[in-house]
Write an enzyme that holds these catalytic residues in place. Structure first.
Site, short mmCIF file in Angstrom:
data_model
loop_
_atom_site.label_atom_id
_atom_site.label_comp_id
_atom_site.label_asym_id
_atom_site.label_seq_id
_atom_site.Cartn_x
_atom_site.Cartn_y
_atom_site.Cartn_z
N CYS A 1 63.56 56.96 -9.82
CA CYS A 1 64.24 56.19 -10.87
C CYS A 1 63.35 55.19 -11.59
CB CYS A 1 65.47 55.50 -10.30
SG CYS A 1 65.16 54.12 -9.15
N ASP B 1 70.83 57.34 -17.39
CA ASP B 1 70.15 57.33 -16.09
C ASP B 1 69.49 58.68 -15.86
OD1 ASP B 1 69.29 57.07 -13.50
OD2 ASP B 1 71.25 56.66 -12.63
N HIS C 1 68.36 50.46 -7.51
CA HIS C 1 68.29 51.61 -8.41
C HIS C 1 68.21 51.14 -9.85
CE1 HIS C 1 68.91 55.54 -10.08
NE2 HIS C 1 70.07 55.21 -10.64
#
Length: 294
Positions: free
Chosen positions: A74, A128, A113
């Site tokens: 991420c 995302d 995250h």
């Protein structure tokens, strides 16, 4: 420079993900770039699994994901996507989320995250590119009025006070993915979270080998030596890879990842095929049957 201000080579990034149109500040451009990014750049943690910390300085991310044609997780995926979108002219804010996937009710983990909030005109979208097999394959409106469909699943947002909860629908039931607020995060915030994720011995990105990639027809996911494929429609298939050679071929052919061939890398990969490790991944898979998450 921080990851949000480093100027990447935009033309090389767009060429890397196979985006060939002229970008505009509209939803179609945002959606198409996200789609191409996810289909091209695999979600993967080979670096941390092989024992090295992940460098999330923007120059290092660009070198790895664009020039070396690798993937990342991420902090790398969303930082690169943010840099590209910002250079096109989108207003992008980096946020942080608490991962709730497969956690006990009431569990409040750290905000480890990275996610993005992108504005198109006056409308805000959750974007995302780095949540494993739950990665969003389309922007979601920051809208709590009901479910939103994407090419690879249905999601919904709910709100409690300043916090939002993102859920995904699996087998007709809603499952929590992560919670987040709209407070912008700094490069320092991500640096601390990334250090834990890529170096702590209890981090899943140190313990397990993970790779996922979305295709128009479905998603492939690798957890250690377990390879699964979830088509858009139809039943999920799961196989167990037999040896290191088969694992290397799978990483390259499906995910586009070439693993170093030094002895330490071989030994680390070979450890996935020991009896104890095989039992461990089987137990892990039993409680994570549908998705691999960030």
């Amino acid at each position: 420079m921080t990851p949000s201000t480093h100027n990447i080579n935009l033309s090389k990034y767009l060429a890397r993900i196979g985006y060939r149109n002229k970008p505009a500040l509209d939803l179609k451009t945002l959606r198409d770039i996200l789609t191409q990014h996810i289909r091209t750049l695999p979600f993967e943690n080979v670096t941390s699994f092989l024992g090295s910390p992940v460098n999330i300085e923007m120059a290092a991310i660009e070198q790895k994901l664009v020039n070396q044609k690798r993937g990342g997780y991420c902090f790398e995926q969303n930082a690169l996507l943010r840099a590209g979108l910002q250079q096109i002219g989108f207003a992008v804010t980096g946020l942080a989320a608490r991962v709730l996937w497969q956690t006990p009710p009431g569990h409040q983990p750290a905000q480890s995250h990275m996610i993005l909030l992108v504005k198109v005109g006056q409308v805000s979208y959750l974007v995302d590119a780095g949540f494993g097999s739950n990665t969003l394959t389309a922007p979601l409106r920051l809208d709590v009025s009901g479910p939103q469909s994407t090419p690879h699943g249905t999601y919904r947002l709910t709100q409690s006070g300043e916090d939002y909860l993102l859920e995904v629908k699996v087998h007709d039931a809603w499952h929590s993915m992560y919670s987040f607020d709209l407070r912008p995060r700094t490069a320092g915030d991500y640096k601390i979270a990334n250090w834990f994720c890529s170096t702590h011995p209890e981090s899943r990105f140190v313990e397990h080998l993970i790779a996922t990639r979305a295709f128009p027809e479905g998603r492939h996911a690798l957890l250690d030596r377990q390879l699964s494929y979830q088509p858009i429609t139809g039943a999920k298939t799961v196989i167990m890879l037999a040896n290191v050679e088969e694992l290397r071929k799978t990483l390259l052919s499906i995910f586009g990842i070439e693993v170093p061939e030094d002895i330490s890398s071989f030994e680390r990969l070979a450890g996935l095929f020991e009896n104890g490790s095989s039992q461990k991944v089987a137990e892990h898979a039993a409680v994570n049957t549908d998705r691999v998450a960030s």
